[in-house]
Design an enzyme around this catalytic site. Structure first.
Site, short mmCIF file in Angstrom:
data_model
loop_
_atom_site.label_atom_id
_atom_site.label_comp_id
_atom_site.label_asym_id
_atom_site.label_seq_id
_atom_site.Cartn_x
_atom_site.Cartn_y
_atom_site.Cartn_z
N TYR B 173 0.92 -1.15 -0.03
CA TYR B 173 0.11 -0.09 0.01
C TYR B 173 0.97 1.17 -0.16
CZ TYR B 173 -3.77 -3.13 1.99
OH TYR B 173 -4.42 -4.22 2.02
N HIS B 181 -6.05 2.33 -0.83
CA HIS B 181 -6.06 0.88 -1.65
C HIS B 181 -4.47 0.39 -1.75
CE1 HIS B 181 -10.16 0.37 -1.92
NE2 HIS B 181 -10.60 1.77 -2.54
N LYS B 212 -4.41 -3.28 -9.85
CA LYS B 212 -3.06 -3.30 -9.25
C LYS B 212 -2.03 -4.06 -10.34
CE LYS B 212 -5.57 -4.84 -5.01
NZ LYS B 212 -5.91 -3.60 -4.77
#
Lengths: 386, 259
Positions: B173, B181, B212
């Site tokens: 993170y 997030h 991601k």
């Protein structure tokens, strides 16, 4: 991705942010200010908050973070307190790995604890930690001179829980309202695990044995008399075929794993692939002395230490499970849930993920039979070979 | 084994091979000062019948503990040993009657001070002598790919948590998980360790699907012949970058999404 940008503009703050929220919302850290906002309304679950993409270094960022942290720290510092009306107290005996209950008030004992022949209730270590954590119990040492803290309770009891991962799964399911009991195989392989009940009647056993032998004989006979599968060329050729059904049946030449064989005797399971807990959905009529068949069975594994089960380990595990559905199940149910199924809780340093493993025999579900019944039967004449 | 100069170290409890922090002040220090968040694993007494908000203790990964110990800001306390006096019992000589009397005394003093509606409080932390373990109890993991990638990301300021949710080793993170997030699914490998293309595809696509990137990285072995051929210029020679980068090589993979 473009749709997501649209969502940011139109959707009110309290709703999720589409994809990103869905992907993470299950178990990501939530905003503790939502918990504080709940106030005394304990009926509903706390709402989920919003998150930022990355720190911008702005003061509003900093303020939000500080506020969030403060809300969390205040909540974490809450007391573990209960009134005398629902007081539970017990003494922990390390050599017995259980707590003896002295005072047993409140609703928990409907599903927790076990009474011995003298009527004294004993608590298992996971039950002790669970009650202590939620502030429902006072625990004392054998000398009676210390009110044990939560930290001391972990130190005393965690080792007897058969792994922290098992305690985590226990507590998680208890919090959600399920009734959780140790399975017979909690400590190791048990000879008579929960299986399709074997008949004890001698005559019944003899009859089953004869039926199985006859069935195998018939299968053998069928192989002898069945149409020979040609070793080259089309499998289906020549002759008059009156239905698609008969064609599909002729095409089934590949052996497949089927549940219609003889009843499996339970095989010896290996750790950790044996059932740890039996789970019942919450119901007021639950009786510890006669709980009935569990609604779920849970195996607990450690993500760092354990690997996926080998076929042999999975086979042994499934041999100890009863069938999931009776004879009245639909094909869809059997395909979705499996002939037998079990839930595996995977634990990784405090995070749990539940996965359902089902034993599904796709070949046993004759999809073509239902379709053929619906469509009109036509005569099929294969084209002659050139 | 209590040393006075150790009094300021953060105490991390080890119980049955797992690491916990029970003390709220230690939790604050570890999170605010060292950006180690851990995972809350206890039931929250205020709202016990849900699992969205959990309470103390905080569970730490072995890598988090090893880093804090390596940096000299924390020490590991064996709680079973620290509590042995409290929990000791002579099996053949249990005087339950005496114990019950003492418990009644303890509880009645509590209810006296409460007045009419007695209530009982369970403290979170014990007051005991602390039996500390030496650094060698965790130093074995200093030389693992997991620890190398963990340390690398931590030194860059990331918060790191277990990666089970997305099938990776860690999640990274950019800031406190309370507010941000995660950006990366993290996989540490040995510099010459083979990993499968399927894992690259699977993790890369999964990561991209949840916004991601998949990050894979490893540390150059100390005896690597020509480090400057591998490392970025900022990582070698000058004293600036080399300390923090620690001979670490990493790549991030995202799906391009053409078609």
């Amino acid at each position: 991705m473009d749709d997501l940008d649209k969502d940011y503009d139109n959707v009110p703050a309290t709703q999720g942010r589409g994809e990103q929220e869905d992907a993470e919302s299950d178990d990501e850290q939530q905003d503790w200010r939502m918990l504080t906002a709940m106030g005394s309304n304990r009926r509903s679950l706390p709402k989920r908050g919003e998150k930022e993409y990355e720190p911008t270094g702005s003061s509003s960022d900093r303020n939000n973070l500080d506020e969030s942290r403060q809300a969390m720290y205040i909540a974490l510092n809450g007391e573990r307190r209960h009134t005398s009306k629902v007081h539970i107290s017990g003494i922990w005996y390390p050599h017995l790995r259980k707590a003896k209950v002295l005072v047993a008030r409140g609703p928990h004992f409907k599903s927790i604890g076990k009474a011995d022949s003298n009527g004294i209730i004993w608590l298992l270590p996971e039950e002790v930690i669970y009650l202590m954590e939620r502030g429902s119990m006072s625990l004392y040492n054998a000398h009676g001179d210390t009110n044990i803290s939560l930290q001391g309770c972990y130190a005393a009891c965690l080792g007897a829980c058969h792994g922290h991962e098992r305690y985590l799964v226990y507590a998680h399911l208890k919090r959600l309202g399920f009734i959780v009991q140790r399975a017979a195989s909690f400590d190791g392989y048990v000879e008579e695990e929960t299986v399709p009940k074997p008949t004890s009647n001698q005559a019944q056993k003899l009859w089953n044995f004869l039926v199985q032998k006859f069935a195998s004989f018939c299968i053998g006979l069928r192989c002898v008399f069945a149409k020979k599968i040609p070793s080259f060329g089309p499998i289906v050729c020549g002759g008059l075929w009156r239905s698609y059904d008969s064609i599909y049946k002729a095409l089934q030449i590949i052996p497949f794993y089927s549940h219609r064989g003889p009843i499996v005797t339970p095989k010896s399971t290996t750790a950790p692939f044996r059932v740890a807990y039996n789970i019942w959905k919450p119901r007021p009529s639950f009786k510890k002395s006669n709980p009935g068949e569990p609604d779920f069975r849970v195996v607990v594994v450690n993500a760092q230490k354990d690997k996926m089960p080998t076929l042999a380990q999975a086979d042994a595990l499934f041999s100890t499970l009863p069938t999931a559905h009776g004879s009245t199940s639909t094909s869809q149910q059997r395909l979705r849930d499996g002939y037998k199924n079990v839930i595996i809780g995977v634990v990784d340093c405090g995070i749990i993920s539940f996965v359902k493993f089902g034993d599904v025999s796709f070949g046993d579900e004759r999809i073509f039979e239902k379709k053929a019944a619906n469509s009109t039967t036509t005569k099929y004449r294969p084209t002659k070979k050139q | 084994m209590v040393e006075d100069d150790a009094a300021d170290l953060i105490c991390i409890s080890v119980i049955d091979g797992e690491y916990f922090v029970f003390d709220i002040d230690a939790v604050k220090r570890v999170r605010n000062d060292h950006h180690v968040a851990g995972i809350l694993v206890g039931t929250l007494p205020q709202v016990p019948q849900q699992s969205v908000f959990l309470g103390l203790p905080v569970q730490l990964m072995p890598e988090e503990v090893a880093l804090l110990v390596q940096q000299g800001v924390a020490r590991i306390i064996d709680e079973a040993l620290s509590h042995r006096t409290i929990l000791a019992v002579d099996e053949n000589n249990i005087d339950e009657a005496v114990a019950k009397l003492k418990i009644n005394e303890l509880e009645s003093t509590e209810s006296e001070s409460q007045g009419a509606l007695a209530s009982y409080i369970t403290p979170t932390v014990s007051i005991t002598d602390k039996y500390a373990l030496p650094e060698s109890s965790v130093s074995a993991i200093y030389d693992t790919p997991r620890f190398h990638v963990y340390k690398y990301l931590h030194q860059k300021g990331y918060f790191i948590s277990p990666g089970l949710r997305f099938g990776s080793q860690f999640l990274a993170y950019p800031g406190d998980p309370l507010r941000y997030h995660s950006h990366y699914l993290v996989r540490g490998v040995g510099y010459e360790e083979e990993f499968s293309l399927l894992e690259l595809v699977g993790s890369g696509r999964l990561g991209t699907g949840v916004k991601k990137a998949w990050m894979v990285g490893g540390r150059l072995p100390d005896d690597w012949q020509d480090k400057s051929a591998v490392l970025r210029p900022s990582q070698t020679n000058d004293g600036e970058g080399s300390e923090t980068d620690d001979d670490f090589v990493s790549f991030c993979i995202e799906w391009a999404g053409f078609g």
